[in-house]
Design a protein around this motif. Structure first.
Motif, PDB file in Angstrom:
ATOM      1  N   LYS A  78      15.757  -3.567  25.173  1.00 47.51           N
ATOM      2  CA  LYS A  78      14.989  -4.375  24.220  1.00 47.51           C
ATOM      3  C   LYS A  78      14.155  -3.513  23.279  1.00 47.51           C
ATOM      4  O   LYS A  78      14.281  -3.613  22.063  1.00 47.51           O
ATOM      5  CB  LYS A  78      14.024  -5.313  24.960  1.00 47.51           C
ATOM      6  CG  LYS A  78      14.640  -6.406  25.773  1.00 47.51           C
ATOM      7  CD  LYS A  78      13.558  -7.404  26.228  1.00 47.51           C
ATOM      8  CE  LYS A  78      12.404  -6.710  26.931  1.00 47.51           C
ATOM      9  NZ  LYS A  78      11.315  -7.649  27.344  1.00 47.51           N
ATOM     10  N   GLU A  79      13.284  -2.677  23.875  1.00 48.24           N
ATOM     11  CA  GLU A  79      12.353  -1.914  23.053  1.00 48.24           C
ATOM     12  C   GLU A  79      11.744  -0.769  23.857  1.00 48.24           C
ATOM     13  O   GLU A  79      11.735  -0.789  25.088  1.00 48.24           O
ATOM     14  CB  GLU A  79      11.232  -2.806  22.531  1.00 48.24           C
ATOM     15  CG  GLU A  79      10.350  -3.417  23.612  1.00 48.24           C
ATOM     16  CD  GLU A  79       9.195  -4.228  23.048  1.00 48.24           C
ATOM     17  OE1 GLU A  79       8.599  -3.802  22.041  1.00 48.24           O
ATOM     18  OE2 GLU A  79       8.891  -5.288  23.612  1.00 48.24           O
ATOM     19  N   ASP A 154       2.098  -4.994  15.274  1.00 48.69           N
ATOM     20  CA  ASP A 154       2.551  -5.859  16.357  1.00 48.69           C
ATOM     21  C   ASP A 154       1.773  -7.173  16.274  1.00 48.69           C
ATOM     22  O   ASP A 154       0.554  -7.176  16.135  1.00 48.69           O
ATOM     23  CB  ASP A 154       2.302  -5.171  17.704  1.00 48.69           C
ATOM     24  CG  ASP A 154       2.916  -5.907  18.879  1.00 48.69           C
ATOM     25  OD1 ASP A 154       3.281  -7.090  18.712  1.00 48.69           O
ATOM     26  OD2 ASP A 154       3.028  -5.319  19.953  1.00 48.69           O
ATOM     27  N   SER A 191       7.269  -6.642  18.251  1.00 50.31           N
ATOM     28  CA  SER A 191       7.689  -5.235  18.276  1.00 50.31           C
ATOM     29  C   SER A 191       9.158  -5.064  18.646  1.00 50.31           C
ATOM     30  O   SER A 191       9.775  -4.055  18.289  1.00 50.31           O
ATOM     31  CB  SER A 191       6.806  -4.435  19.237  1.00 50.31           C
ATOM     32  OG  SER A 191       6.838  -4.988  20.541  1.00 50.31           O
ATOM     33  N   VAL A 192       9.738  -6.047  19.353  1.00 51.01           N
ATOM     34  CA  VAL A 192      11.169  -5.989  19.671  1.00 51.01           C
ATOM     35  C   VAL A 192      11.995  -5.860  18.394  1.00 51.01           C
ATOM     36  O   VAL A 192      13.055  -5.225  18.383  1.00 51.01           O
ATOM     37  CB  VAL A 192      11.594  -7.245  20.462  1.00 51.01           C
ATOM     38  CG1 VAL A 192      13.106  -7.326  20.589  1.00 51.01           C
ATOM     39  CG2 VAL A 192      10.960  -7.232  21.846  1.00 51.01           C
ATOM     40  N   ASN A 195      11.582  -1.242  15.074  1.00 50.00           N
ATOM     41  CA  ASN A 195      11.734   0.038  15.774  1.00 50.00           C
ATOM     42  C   ASN A 195      10.561   0.981  15.571  1.00 50.00           C
ATOM     43  O   ASN A 195      10.147   1.702  16.485  1.00 50.00           O
ATOM     44  CB  ASN A 195      13.018   0.742  15.311  1.00 50.00           C
ATOM     45  CG  ASN A 195      14.275  -0.021  15.668  1.00 50.00           C
ATOM     46  OD1 ASN A 195      14.232  -1.012  16.381  1.00 50.00           O
ATOM     47  ND2 ASN A 195      15.406   0.438  15.166  1.00 50.00           N
ATOM     48  N   GLN A 198       7.521   0.263  17.500  1.00 50.07           N
ATOM     49  CA  GLN A 198       7.718   0.773  18.862  1.00 50.07           C
ATOM     50  C   GLN A 198       7.391   2.263  18.949  1.00 50.07           C
ATOM     51  O   GLN A 198       6.815   2.735  19.939  1.00 50.07           O
ATOM     52  CB  GLN A 198       9.153   0.531  19.313  1.00 50.07           C
ATOM     53  CG  GLN A 198       9.528  -0.929  19.442  1.00 50.07           C
ATOM     54  CD  GLN A 198      11.014  -1.116  19.677  1.00 50.07           C
ATOM     55  OE1 GLN A 198      11.647  -0.328  20.378  1.00 50.07           O
ATOM     56  NE2 GLN A 198      11.594  -2.143  19.087  1.00 50.07           N
TER      57      GLN A 198
END
Length: 236
Positions: A78-79, A154, A191-192, A195, A198
């Protein structure tokens, strides 16, 4: 100008072992290159990331001491989440991204022990106010160019009714005091789906871990020496 923001810790002056709240700002020069680097990092460390994302069980009690499932869901990535990294993975992350010249990192450190109870009653206000002060500092020190700026954050800590507040606040404060003539645009993401947010998460957790343990001097110095880590703003 594109800046991606995430944080580590919590704004609270009454939690034990919670001295600092860390915000990381990642300013990109080449978004495509950063996203490609992100994909290469994930693919080259996929198995280890999955292993790190498992529940951590106490051998003495058999209880879960750290929950997994933050980076993977049903066996699918996912992240990236810096809080799931161990020291070795954080070292790999720094070694990998310290070779890149497509972004730079700025830190904001909030000292919880110096915050008043009144300030902590509204953590969003503390976050927004400190971010404004930090951006003003980075502009005045000529780290950031005087141009329009897209901030991507986020969304999880942002209430629906106040999603436009930060944008209006920055445009009013930093334009009226002459810091910049550029316009701020603020966008919130899960945030998923982002990128580079993240990546900011991992950098925030790296510095947060350093403030907790003092164990990441080498990694931070490597980022400084590579020119990626630019400066730190502290509040109050």
């Amino acid at each position: 100008m594109n800046i991606y923001i995430d944080e580590s810790g919590s704004i609270n002056n009454h939690i034990k072992n919670n001295k600092y709240f860390i915000i990381a700002l990642v300013r990109t020069f080449d978004i495509t290159a950063v996203k490609k680097a992100y994909k290469r990092f994930v693919s080259s460390n996929y198995s280890r990331l999955m292993e790190l994302d498992q529940d951590k069980i106490s051998p003495k009690t058999g209880r879960i001491v750290k929950e997994g499932g933050k980076m993977f869901k049903n066996g699918k990535f996912k992240e990236l989440k810096g809080s799931q990294f161990d020291k070795e993975m954080k070292q790999k992350f720094v070694d990998f991204f310290a070779q890149k010249n497509s972004f730079e990192v700025y830190y904001i450190r909030i000292d919880n022990e110096k915050l008043t109870d009144k300030l902590c009653d509204n953590t969003a206000r503390v976050f927004n106010y400190t971010l404004r002060l930090a951006l003003e500092y980075f502009f005045n020190e000529r780290y950031l160019p005087d141009e329009d700026c897209l901030l991507q954050l986020d969304e999880r800590n942002e209430k629906t009714e106040s999603v436009h507040f930060l944008e209006n606040y920055l445009n009013t404060e930093l334009f009226m005091n002459g810091t910049t003539v550029g316009k701020f645009i603020v966008e919130y993401f899960d945030s998923v789906d982002n990128n580079i947010v993240q990546i900011a998460d991992v950098f925030a957790n790296l510095y947060y871990s350093h403030m907790q343990t003092g164990g990441y001097n080498e990694e931070l110095n490597k980022l400084k020496n590579s020119g990626i880590l630019k400066d730190l703003f502290t509040f109050p």
